[in-house]
Design an enzyme around this catalytic site. Structure first.
Site, PDB file in Angstrom:
ATOM      1  N   GLU A 162      -2.007  -8.349   4.878  1.00 18.56           N
ATOM      2  CA  GLU A 162      -1.498  -9.128   6.026  1.00 18.56           C
ATOM      3  C   GLU A 162      -3.453  -9.457   6.473  1.00 18.56           C
ATOM      4  O   GLU A 162      -3.439 -10.686   7.134  1.00 18.56           O
ATOM      5  CB  GLU A 162      -0.846  -8.469   7.108  1.00 18.56           C
ATOM      6  CG  GLU A 162      -1.430  -6.971   7.218  1.00 18.56           C
ATOM      7  CD  GLU A 162      -1.123  -6.056   6.121  1.00 18.56           C
ATOM      8  OE1 GLU A 162      -0.766  -4.793   6.159  1.00 18.56           O
ATOM      9  OE2 GLU A 162      -1.193  -6.486   4.540  1.00 18.56           O
ATOM     10  N   HIS A 222      -3.858  -5.199   0.578  1.00 17.69           N
ATOM     11  CA  HIS A 222      -3.293  -5.438   2.126  1.00 17.69           C
ATOM     12  C   HIS A 222      -3.202  -6.422   1.846  1.00 17.69           C
ATOM     13  O   HIS A 222      -4.061  -7.520   2.491  1.00 17.69           O
ATOM     14  CB  HIS A 222      -3.886  -5.460   3.595  1.00 17.69           C
ATOM     15  CG  HIS A 222      -3.656  -3.464   3.655  1.00 17.69           C
ATOM     16  ND1 HIS A 222      -2.669  -3.438   4.349  1.00 17.69           N
ATOM     17  CD2 HIS A 222      -3.957  -1.641   3.130  1.00 17.69           C
ATOM     18  CE1 HIS A 222      -2.573  -1.520   5.058  1.00 17.69           C
ATOM     19  NE2 HIS A 222      -3.783  -0.825   3.789  1.00 17.69           N
ATOM     20  N   CYS A 272       0.594  -1.417   0.141  1.00 11.46           N
ATOM     21  CA  CYS A 272      -0.410  -0.200  -0.432  1.00 11.46           C
ATOM     22  C   CYS A 272       0.986   1.335  -0.074  1.00 11.46           C
ATOM     23  O   CYS A 272       1.155   1.639  -1.368  1.00 11.46           O
ATOM     24  CB  CYS A 272      -0.972  -0.315   0.973  1.00 11.46           C
ATOM     25  SG  CYS A 272      -2.098   1.013   0.883  1.00 11.46           S
TER      26      CYS A 272
END
Length: 525
Positions: A183, A181, A86
């Site tokens: 994660e 993202h 990002c």
């Protein structure tokens, strides 16, 4: 000989994203050690850490604002793979000759990324095939700015309708940027993508497991402590319990645990701690029965912060008194975990990379001169729980809901009295028991009972009663920063209320707290 579990390591540079710690936990989950540092590290610090790869985190800031954070130039000349996430992708693009601009169409939430070119980062990783025959990834976006022009030596790997450069890559230098993202769990293939970067591209081995962490900790503890004795404040909470078990395995009877029963614990908790650690596991425990001392110090005090400070001060005084009796002790053990280290660290920018000790027990007498032992200081909470299981601690203890440090001292509103604590303990035990029976305990993030120092009229049989009120509280949350009140079934709440009023003499009314966070906090005090 134990394996060097820190042999391969990933450095995550933190630009301030709410997801940065989650990113680090995902890398650990893959089986590789990583550390989280602020973005403003020096070349010397990176060289000393010697990472196998570097990840640049997201950020709430904008790369196009003056003075916005940048990665150290050395990141791109260190010769290791780099993944920008990002904001991390955007600063990579700018620093390597590309351009970023503010987007008219911001992307927050789910998005579909279409794969346009082959890349080592996402080869054979997809969620679906679109009508045009392109592989598609379902991802989670959270950005206002976007890369408008990638650096000259990069290629476009993937895009969305509104984001032309959703993944960019320089395969030769092993530099990758993703605008989403990976994660967060909403990015379905996120863990596979991170695994590909960490294990495949960076060439790390998955050496970081519960078993190897324990093995490594025991070796290091024995080296640090030698033949000395150690003292630990054992509360029965997750961190101190796992610390106790690790030390016991490393040095046996040379560990002395001080368990302070402050009279503010849950029902039968003191007995359970003594039975488990003393009788079952054979630890050397000093039991300090101090209910009177705590309640006496709290007499007449009704302000929450004042109560917290008094409880903390009395605990330290008692712990000091016991520690001074242990003349052979040379070390103080603490259950400091990695998020504590991150929080208590500070750099010139107010972000974290300078590692400082986070003292869970403060104010020890200067003449004691104890060394500090912190066997959990590299671990996140989920890792601590996993090694606790490996060490033989029961699942229910390791995964039970959070309990505040001051205990019932902040769940009895206003002045704390023994009568109030006793009533609250019994009411809370009924609530928790019923949650387990209804298979709801693990479906809420935290549940507890609060004692309200107000009386309410009730009817029992033919008589009236004028007794105390308790409030039930249950919340659902991911990170405890925000929370929703749990929509527990009405019949369940009715059953809990009936049991408390009928079984706990002194309570006439039960209410349910339907406040979210914000505006309310999870605990009442």
């Amino acid at each position: 000989m134990t394996k060097n579990i820190h042999k391969h390591r990933i450095l995550i540079l933190d630009f301030g994203s709410q997801y940065t710690q989650l990113l680090a936990r995902r890398v650990r989950e893959i089986g590789v050690y990583c550390e989280l540092w602020a973005w403003d590290v020096t070349e010397a610090q990176i060289r000393e850490f010697n990472p196998s790869g570097i990840i640049l985190s997201g950020s709430p800031e904008s790369t196009i604002e003056n003075g916005s954070p940048r990665a150290p130039d050395y990141v791109f000349t260190a010769g290791v793979p780099v993944l920008g996430v990002c904001y991390g992708m955007q600063t990579m693009a700018i620093q390597l000759g590309g351009k970023v601009e503010s987007s008219n169409q911001r992307e927050f939430g789910y998005a579909q990324v279409e794969i346009k070119a082959d890349s080592a980062l996402i080869r054979d990783i997809k969620d679906a095939i679109n009508p045009a025959g392109e592989a598609v990834l379902d991802v989670w976006m959270s950005h206002g700015d976007k890369v408008a022009e990638i650096p000259a030596d990069f290629v476009t790997v993937a895009s969305t309708d509104t984001c032309p450069f959703a993944i960019m890559a320089n395969e030769e230098k092993r530099f990758y940027g993703v605008q989403f993202h990976p994660e967060v769990t909403h990015t379905k293939q996120g863990l596979r993508l991170l695994e590909r970067f960490v294990l495949g591209i960076c060439g790390c081995e998955a050496l970081w497991t519960s078993a190897t962490i324990i093995e490594d900790a025991i070796v290091r503890l024995r080296e640090q402590i030698g033949d000395d004795h150690v003292i630990l404040g054992l509360s029965g909470g997750v961190d101190s319990s796992v610390t106790a078990m690790l030390l016991h395995r490393a040095i046996g009877k040379r560990l002395t645990c001080v368990f302070v029963d402050n009279g503010l614990l849950r029902l039968n908790e003191a007995d359970q701690v003594l039975e488990m650690f003393g009788d079952k596991f054979g630890l050397n425990i000093v039991h300090v029965a101090a209910e009177d001392r705590f309640l006496s110090a709290l007499t007449g005090v009704d302000e929450p912060e004042a109560k917290r400070k008094i409880i903390g001060r009395v605990f330290v005084e008692l712990f000091d008194e016991e520690a001074c009796k242990q003349e052979q002790v040379k070390w103080l053990a603490q259950g400091t975990i990695y998020p504590d280290v991150i929080e208590s660290a500070a750099s010139a920018t107010g972000k974290a990379h300078v590692i400082k000790s986070h003292h869970n027990v403060g104010g020890l007498p200067k003449e004691m001169k104890l060394g500090l032992v912190e066997p959990l200081k590299e671990l996140f909470k989920d890792e601590v729980r996993k090694i606790g299981l490996e060490l033989g601690l029961p699942y229910d203890m390791l995964y039970r809901h959070p309990f505040p440090g001051p205990g019932l001292g902040v769940r009895v509103l206003g002045e704390v009295k023994k009568e109030y604590c006793d009533l609250l303990r019994r009411a809370d035990a009924i609530f928790i028991e019923e949650l387990h029976k209804a298979d709801l305990y693990n479906k809420v993030s935290q549940a507890f009972t609060v004692f309200l120092p107000v009386r309410s009229v009730g009817v029992m049989g033919d008589g009236r009663k004028y007794d105390w009120v308790v409030s039930l509280r249950a919340v659902e949350t991911v990170d405890f920063m925000t929370a929703h009140w749990a929509h527990l079934p009405y019949d369940f709440l009715g059953r809990v209320s009936n049991r408390i009023i009928n079984e706990v003499n002194g309570i006439s009314r039960v209410v349910y707290d339907i406040s979210g966070k914000p505006p309310a906090t999870i605990e009442w005090e």
